[in-house]
Structures are given as structure tokens and as C-alpha cells.
Design a protein around this motif. Sequence first.
Motif, PDB file in Angstrom:
ATOM      1  N   ASN A 188       0.824  -1.210   0.000  1.00  0.00           N
ATOM      2  CA  ASN A 188       0.000   0.000   0.000  1.00  0.00           C
ATOM      3  C   ASN A 188       0.857   1.259   0.000  1.00  0.00           C
ATOM      4  O   ASN A 188       0.384   2.336   0.361  1.00  0.00           O
ATOM      5  CB  ASN A 188      -0.929  -0.022   1.218  1.00  0.00           C
ATOM      6  CG  ASN A 188      -2.003  -1.057   1.062  1.00  0.00           C
ATOM      7  OD1 ASN A 188      -2.989  -0.820   0.389  1.00  0.00           O
ATOM      8  ND2 ASN A 188      -1.808  -2.234   1.655  1.00  0.00           N
ATOM      9  N   GLN A 189       2.109   1.118  -0.399  1.00  0.00           N
ATOM     10  CA  GLN A 189       3.072   2.215  -0.463  1.00  0.00           C
ATOM     11  C   GLN A 189       3.201   2.924   0.886  1.00  0.00           C
ATOM     12  O   GLN A 189       3.217   4.154   0.956  1.00  0.00           O
ATOM     13  CB  GLN A 189       2.715   3.202  -1.571  1.00  0.00           C
ATOM     14  CG  GLN A 189       2.766   2.577  -2.958  1.00  0.00           C
ATOM     15  CD  GLN A 189       2.460   3.574  -4.030  1.00  0.00           C
ATOM     16  OE1 GLN A 189       1.401   4.213  -4.004  1.00  0.00           O
ATOM     17  NE2 GLN A 189       3.369   3.728  -4.974  1.00  0.00           N
ATOM     18  N   CYS A 190       3.286   2.137   1.941  1.00  0.00           N
ATOM     19  CA  CYS A 190       3.401   2.675   3.289  1.00  0.00           C
ATOM     20  C   CYS A 190       4.568   2.024   4.021  1.00  0.00           C
ATOM     21  O   CYS A 190       5.053   0.965   3.632  1.00  0.00           O
ATOM     22  CB  CYS A 190       2.119   2.419   4.089  1.00  0.00           C
ATOM     23  SG  CYS A 190       0.694   3.344   3.502  1.00  0.00           S
ATOM     24  N   TYR A 223       2.530   7.099   4.461  1.00  0.00           N
ATOM     25  CA  TYR A 223       2.283   6.830   3.036  1.00  0.00           C
ATOM     26  C   TYR A 223       3.342   7.561   2.232  1.00  0.00           C
ATOM     27  O   TYR A 223       3.547   8.760   2.393  1.00  0.00           O
ATOM     28  CB  TYR A 223       0.878   7.323   2.661  1.00  0.00           C
ATOM     29  CG  TYR A 223       0.567   7.214   1.196  1.00  0.00           C
ATOM     30  CD1 TYR A 223       0.355   5.978   0.605  1.00  0.00           C
ATOM     31  CD2 TYR A 223       0.490   8.354   0.400  1.00  0.00           C
ATOM     32  CE1 TYR A 223       0.064   5.871  -0.737  1.00  0.00           C
ATOM     33  CE2 TYR A 223       0.195   8.255  -0.945  1.00  0.00           C
ATOM     34  CZ  TYR A 223      -0.005   7.015  -1.513  1.00  0.00           C
ATOM     35  OH  TYR A 223      -0.290   6.903  -2.835  1.00  0.00           O
ATOM     36  N   TYR A 224       4.055   6.842   1.364  1.00  0.00           N
ATOM     37  CA  TYR A 224       5.116   7.462   0.570  1.00  0.00           C
ATOM     38  C   TYR A 224       4.801   7.468  -0.912  1.00  0.00           C
ATOM     39  O   TYR A 224       5.640   7.827  -1.725  1.00  0.00           O
ATOM     40  CB  TYR A 224       6.464   6.768   0.818  1.00  0.00           C
ATOM     41  CG  TYR A 224       6.485   5.291   0.509  1.00  0.00           C
ATOM     42  CD1 TYR A 224       6.642   4.842  -0.796  1.00  0.00           C
ATOM     43  CD2 TYR A 224       6.357   4.346   1.521  1.00  0.00           C
ATOM     44  CE1 TYR A 224       6.664   3.494  -1.086  1.00  0.00           C
ATOM     45  CE2 TYR A 224       6.389   2.994   1.235  1.00  0.00           C
ATOM     46  CZ  TYR A 224       6.547   2.568  -0.064  1.00  0.00           C
ATOM     47  OH  TYR A 224       6.574   1.231  -0.350  1.00  0.00           O
ATOM     48  N   GLY A 225       3.596   7.090  -1.291  1.00  0.00           N
ATOM     49  CA  GLY A 225       3.212   7.068  -2.704  1.00  0.00           C
ATOM     50  C   GLY A 225       2.962   8.459  -3.244  1.00  0.00           C
ATOM     51  O   GLY A 225       3.032   9.459  -2.543  1.00  0.00           O
ATOM     52  N   GLU A 226       2.665   8.505  -4.503  1.00  0.00           N
ATOM     53  CA  GLU A 226       2.407   9.777  -5.195  1.00  0.00           C
ATOM     54  C   GLU A 226       0.958  10.128  -5.133  1.00  0.00           C
ATOM     55  O   GLU A 226       0.080   9.384  -5.264  1.00  0.00           O
ATOM     56  CB  GLU A 226       2.854   9.663  -6.660  1.00  0.00           C
ATOM     57  CG  GLU A 226       4.319   9.426  -6.786  1.00  0.00           C
ATOM     58  CD  GLU A 226       5.177  10.634  -6.484  1.00  0.00           C
ATOM     59  OE1 GLU A 226       4.756  11.765  -6.783  1.00  0.00           O
ATOM     60  OE2 GLU A 226       6.274  10.449  -5.948  1.00  0.00           O
TER      61      GLU A 226
END
Length: 124
Positions: A101-103, A121-124
Motif C-alpha cells: 500500500n506504499q506505506c 504513506y510514501y506514494g504519489e
Amino acid sequence: MSDANANAAAMPTPDQVLVPASDAVTLDGISKPLLEYVVRLGYLHWLLFGEPLRIQRVYEPIALVTNAQHVGTHVAFELESLEEHEQLVFLGLVVYSAPANQCVMADMRALPPGKRITVDYYGE
């Protein structure tokens, strides 16, 4: 009532499985992908422990990223109501599911103000 209708009636709504830890906590402004992940964690928590997941929301990510796009990308979950072995079960679920989950998760249970974990959260 059919079994499907009975199960639907028994399933709580997202606001019943994910609750603010205090009146000062608001879920407004959390990034949509993080909120979707947190709701899924809330359902897992409810199914496993029969109680809602209590959330504290803070804006600053643990990596101290100052970019405005990262506002609302950090949450902290209170684990005070869980016993030690239950906390470890929930931590395992978060550690396993966070990368997909891009975390990233940080275990803050040994630090004041109480037993909690954080998710960034490190996603775009």
C-alpha cells in the motif's frame, strides 16, 4: 432474511471500525490512498478484536519530509486496548500489508504517550 442480507446488516460501516481517539482528532485531509488502506486495517482490527481501530492523525511524516504534497500522509494508531500478543498480531498485519500500500510502519509502543504504531504513506 437471506444469509447475504443478514451478513450485510452485521457488517459495520467504515466510521464504526475506524474512530478518532479523541474529539481533537479529525480524519479530514488524510490522503485518499492512505485513508483507503487505514479503513481496510480498521475492518481487520474489528474482525480480529471486535472493536474499532482508534486513530490519531498527525501531519508530519516520520522521515521529516517537508514537501506539501505529503501533508496528510501520516497516521498513528492507538493500541492501548489490546493485550501484548494481540498487538503483535496487528503489527504483523500492518508490517505485511504496508509495502503493498506504499506505506511504511514504525513501532512506537515503547515511547510516550502510550502504545501506538505509525504508518507513513510514501506514494504519489
